[in-house]
Design a protein around this motif. Structure first.
Motif, short mmCIF file in Angstrom:
data_model
loop_
_atom_site.label_atom_id
_atom_site.label_comp_id
_atom_site.label_asym_id
_atom_site.label_seq_id
_atom_site.Cartn_x
_atom_site.Cartn_y
_atom_site.Cartn_z
N THR A 88 11.75 3.09 -5.25
CA THR A 88 11.56 1.94 -6.14
C THR A 88 10.10 1.51 -6.18
OG1 THR A 88 13.81 1.28 -5.60
CG2 THR A 88 12.46 -0.35 -6.71
N ARG A 139 12.62 -8.20 -7.05
CA ARG A 139 11.46 -7.32 -6.77
C ARG A 139 10.66 -7.05 -8.03
NH1 ARG A 139 13.20 -2.12 -3.33
NH2 ARG A 139 11.00 -1.54 -3.20
N GLY A 156 15.92 4.03 0.73
CA GLY A 156 14.97 3.42 1.63
C GLY A 156 13.70 4.25 1.83
N GLN A 170 0.87 -1.17 0.00
CA GLN A 170 0.00 0.00 0.00
C GLN A 170 0.91 1.23 0.00
OE1 GLN A 170 -3.21 -0.86 0.11
NE2 GLN A 170 -3.89 1.26 -0.22
P1 ADP Z 1 14.37 3.35 -2.32
O1 ADP Z 1 14.20 2.89 -3.73
O2 ADP Z 1 14.08 4.81 -2.13
O3 ADP Z 1 15.67 2.94 -1.71
P2 ADP Z 1 12.44 1.29 -1.70
O4 ADP Z 1 11.32 1.49 -2.64
O5 ADP Z 1 13.42 0.22 -2.01
O6 ADP Z 1 13.23 2.65 -1.45
O7 ADP Z 1 11.83 1.06 -0.26
C1 ADP Z 1 12.62 0.80 0.88
C2 ADP Z 1 11.97 -0.29 1.71
O8 ADP Z 1 10.70 0.15 2.15
C3 ADP Z 1 11.74 -1.55 0.93
O9 ADP Z 1 11.96 -2.64 1.77
C4 ADP Z 1 10.29 -1.46 0.53
O10 ADP Z 1 9.74 -2.73 0.36
C5 ADP Z 1 9.68 -0.72 1.69
N1 ADP Z 1 8.54 0.09 1.26
C6 ADP Z 1 8.51 0.99 0.28
N2 ADP Z 1 7.29 1.56 0.18
C7 ADP Z 1 6.53 0.98 1.12
C8 ADP Z 1 5.17 1.15 1.53
N3 ADP Z 1 4.35 2.01 0.95
N4 ADP Z 1 4.73 0.37 2.55
C9 ADP Z 1 5.56 -0.49 3.15
N5 ADP Z 1 6.83 -0.69 2.83
C10 ADP Z 1 7.34 0.04 1.82
#
Ligand code: ADP
Ligand code: ZN
Ligand code: ZN
Length: 752
Positions: free
Chosen positions: A245, A278, A241, A210
């Motif tokens: 992504t 992923r 984080g 979500q």
């Molecule tokens: P980035 O690309 O900015 O490093 P990510 O998209 O990889 O960040 O997200 C970091 C972590 O947070 C990952 O483990 C991801 O699965 C989790 N995450 C991202 N968005 C959400 C969300 N909306 N709810 C729960 N977990 C999330």
């Protein structure tokens, strides 16, 4: 496509033939030729058969049609460029300066089609428990081959066909029978070579996340624009984080719903197995990947699959940008600040800019993402031509680490001449006792032999360019000179610091190997891993070292910038940055930016899980703004100071800069050539706002017996620089110099 003549660009990179040549289309090939196709043509006096690419098909003969030679044949395994690729190649040629054929080869990352292979996989169609139960059933009935296979599939739901018929010794009939009974399925890996990691198909425990309110707002805003037929460039500024992504994936999915395709660029070093998993979980077979480890055949297959519309998403480094998607709707560039997005060979294009043009051509949206955006992109966001989004919090937990900046000058004053400050030494000891892990990072990027004072931190700088001078040792006279990479200014090496008089003023030299040795001496019980160019030469050694460290087979990991990317280690609670200054004095205008990025990223390695992290930044210049703001993870203030410096010195992105590199086998001739080109610029562009630096011998004056000369031109308007480039190309042409002897580099990432 019809027409009786074809304008063809020949596969020879030389200024003299850098234009289309016209050929007659023989009857036998009528109606078969298409723009972009590779063909064989007779060329030159001897009518030697060479390769060329069809640029245009026309009914208009430019010469006496009876004198035109005929196209010989179509190259059977040739990859043909789509007309969009042709246009893009033209744009690249225009903007970065190169021959058309070199530009064409850039947009055709695959040179020829290779025959496809069939690779079969046996996939379990029942769940693990059922598979195990049926294995027992079969065993009871003494159907041992079936039992063997089902037993194996219970442990691993997808097996290579070769393994099943080979090692497991299961016959084709048995496989057929099990398939008929619905236990298994034989998947012929599309006649395409498989490029995703083995077993990735078995990963299916996935749930869509979500999106947070902030993430949702970004996706909505971009998609609203898209649906309203507004195309823009977007920048997502968010710490590692923060969920970028997830945003990318949601955007891709919505684009697919719109019937569009997506390219996502990731620096190769950050393109990890975890990232692929992923994407694969979410998009399955619609996604593919390009990277340098693929064989020619694998690359060729991915290119084909994309051209045929069998996939919708391509992930890869710079060259993945040239994936031939018909319905491209979205390009994402993750870690957009990375210098690997700039090509280091001609044409020296920047993927971010080419992506901009590609998106214009394809009517697609461009999304950039970074924790430390390039000064270029952030500047454009400030100026309003890029729409900026910010993601502030880490989603998966973990707090920002505590950062200490240790002043190496005061270490020296108090008698500590070690590479480790007292604080770092103490903290390493502490981690060893607690059984937690440490990363030590030696910042060697752009290492250029700058000279600094150990007592007061003073750095020898060029009086004209405000970049550090580099130490060049004259072995014959046993003395050193200090040289500016931009303007060639040089002075005799100093023996005492001009600021404080200390005799501890020297070039900075230290390697990862010395640090490893020192660690063994200082902490004999510690298990140390080293990662640098030397230890990662062999295939997979990079991943190997990382996984050893992740498995806690070592207490300390020492390495170069390679180690700051991507990987999360739960047990790492201490990061030591041994010499933050190194990249500050790379001798080019991006040194501050690069340092800020590296320090921010390195600091981000500590405390990624529940254990709190600490970071020690060791430096001779604790007051430098790149160090201060990186320690506070404060991008805004860093940007403000950096852009002021760029503006003052007329460096990109406020102004623009073009490097002209002249290469010659002959020392004198090269110098004369560079002088002639510079003179041409001065004569033709009588413009007070145009600034020229050089010509001078390049920083590395000779590589492989080729002499190198360099000059730089700065101007606030990019178009003036392309006009200068055009004029220089004319000169090169008129003088009949070899095209390869002059290289252009716009807004260079490095010094020459
Ligand atoms: P980035 O690309 O900015 O490093 P990510 O998209 O990889 O960040 O997200 C970091 C972590 O947070 C990952 O483990 C991801 O699965 C989790 N995450 C991202 N968005 C959400 C969300 N909306 N709810 C729960 N977990 C999330
Ligand atoms: Zn000093
Ligand atoms: Zn200078």
């Amino acid at each position: 496509m019809t027409g009786r003549f074809a304008n063809i660009i020949v596969d020879i990179s030389h200024e003299k033939v850098d234009r289309p040549f016209q050929y007659r289309i023989p009857e036998a090939l009528e109606g078969q030729l298409e723009v972009g196709m590779a063909v064989m043509i007779p060329f030159g006096l001897g009518n030697k058969r060479i390769k060329g690419y069809v640029m245009e098909i026309t009914d208009r003969a430019e010469y006496d049609e009876h004198k035109l030679k005929a196209v010989d044949s179509i190259v059977k395994d040739g990859v043909s460029a789509q007309s969009d690729s042709m246009k893009l190649a033209g744009w690249i040629r225009e903007n970065y300066g190169s021959t058309m054929i070199a530009a064409l080869k850039t947009v055709l990352p695959v040179k020829r089609k290779l025959k496809q292979v069939v690779r079969k996989t046996i996939v379990c169609k029942v769940d693990t428990d059922t598979a195990a139960a049926s294995a027992e059933e079969f065993a009871k009935k003494h159907q041992n081959a079936k039992a063997r296979l089902m037993h194996e599939l219970a442990r691993q739901p997808a097996l290579p066909h070769t393994l099943v018929t080979g090692k497991l010794n299961v016959t084709a009939q048995t496989i057929q029978a099990l398939e008929k009974a619905g236990f298994i399925e034989v998947q012929a890996e599309g006649a395409y070579r498989k490029v995703l990691p083995e077993n990735i198909a078995a990963i299916n425990n996935w749930q869509k996340k979500q999106l947070s309110e902030h993430q949702r707002a970004i996706v909505d805003s971009i998609m609203q624009d898209f649906k309203a037929d507004v195309r823009r460039t977007y920048l997502i500024h968010g710490v590692t984080g923060s969920g970028k992504t997830e945003v990318y994936m949601e955007l891709i999915e919505q684009m697919m719903d719109e019937g569009r395709q997506a390219i996502m660029l990731i620096p190769e070093i950050a393109l990890t197995y975890q990232t692929l998993v992923r994407f694969y979980r979410r998009f399955g077979d619609r996604v593919s990947v390009m990277n340098s480890r693929l064989s020619a055949g694998e690359r060729s297959d991915q290119y084909e699959r994309a051209a045929r519309g069998d996939i919708d998403i391509m992930i890869g480094p710079r060259s993945a940008l040239f994936t031939p998607f018909e319905r491209l709707g979205l390009v994402i560039i993750d870690e957009e600040h990375e210098s690997s997005y700039k090509s280091e060979s001609m044409p020296k294009y920047h993927a971010r800019e080419v992506a901009g043009e590609l998106c214009r051509m394809k009517n697609a949206s461009l999304v950039l993402g970074s924790a430390t955006p390039s000064i270029e992109s952030y500047y454009r966001a400030k100026m309003g031509s890029i729409k900026l989004f910010t993601l502030k919090e880490r989603l998966a937990g973990g707090q920002l680490p505590q950062v200490y900046v240790e002043d190496l000058r005061s270490e020296l004053k108090s008698g500590n001449r070690s590479i480790f400050s007292r604080r770092l030494y103490g903290l390493i000891n502490d981690r060893l006792k607690k059984g937690e892990q440490t990363i030590l990072f030696l910042n060697r990027r752009g290492y250029a032999g700058f000279v600094s004072c150990r007592a007061c931190g003073h750095v020898m700088k060029c009086p004209h360019c405000d970049v550090s001078l580099s130490e060049h040792t004259d072995r014959y006279r046993n003395m050193s000179r200090l040289v500016c990479h931009y303007c060639g200014f040089s002075m005799q090496g100093v023996t005492n610091c001009p600021q404080c008089g200390s005799k501890y003023i020297l070039g900075f030299r230290a390697g990862t190997q010395q640090i490893e040795e020192l660690l063994h001496r200082e902490f004999p019980s510690a298990r140390v891993l080293r990662m640098d160019a030397d230890t990662t030469k062999s295939k997979d050694s990079y991943e190997q070292i990382l996984s050893q460290f992740a498995n806690e087979e070592a207490d300390i990991l020492v390495g170069t910038q390679m180690i700051v990317k991507g990987h999360d280690f739960a047990k790492v609670t201490l990061v030591g940055i041994l010499a933050a200054d190194m990249s500050l004095h790379a001798g080019d205008y991006r040194a501050g930016e690069r340092t800020f990025q590296l320090l921010t990223q390195a600091a981000g390695r500590a405390g990624r899980s529940t254990l709190p992290g600490e970071v020690v930044i060791q430096t001779y210049q604790p007051e430098h703004y790149a160090v201060v703001h990186a320690a506070n993870q404060d991008y805004e203030h860093f940007f403000a100071e950096e852009i002021a410096y760029r503006d003052l010195m007329m460096y990109p992105p406020v102004a623009h800069m073009m490097a002209v590199l002249v290469l010659s086998d002959d020392e004198k001739a090269g110098a004369v050539q560079a002088q002639a080109l510079a003179a041409r610029v001065k004569q033709q562009f009588d413009d007070k706002r145009l600034v020229m630096i050089g010509p001078t011998e390049a920083c590395i004056g000779k590589i492989n017996d080729v002499y190198r000369y360099i000059f730089y031109i700065k101007h606030r308007e990019y178009q003036i620089l392309t006009a200068v480039k055009d004029a220089l190309e004319q000169t090169i042409h008129a003088m009949q110099w070899n095209t390869d002897s002059v290289q252009f580099d716009f807004d260079p990432m490095n010094t020459y």
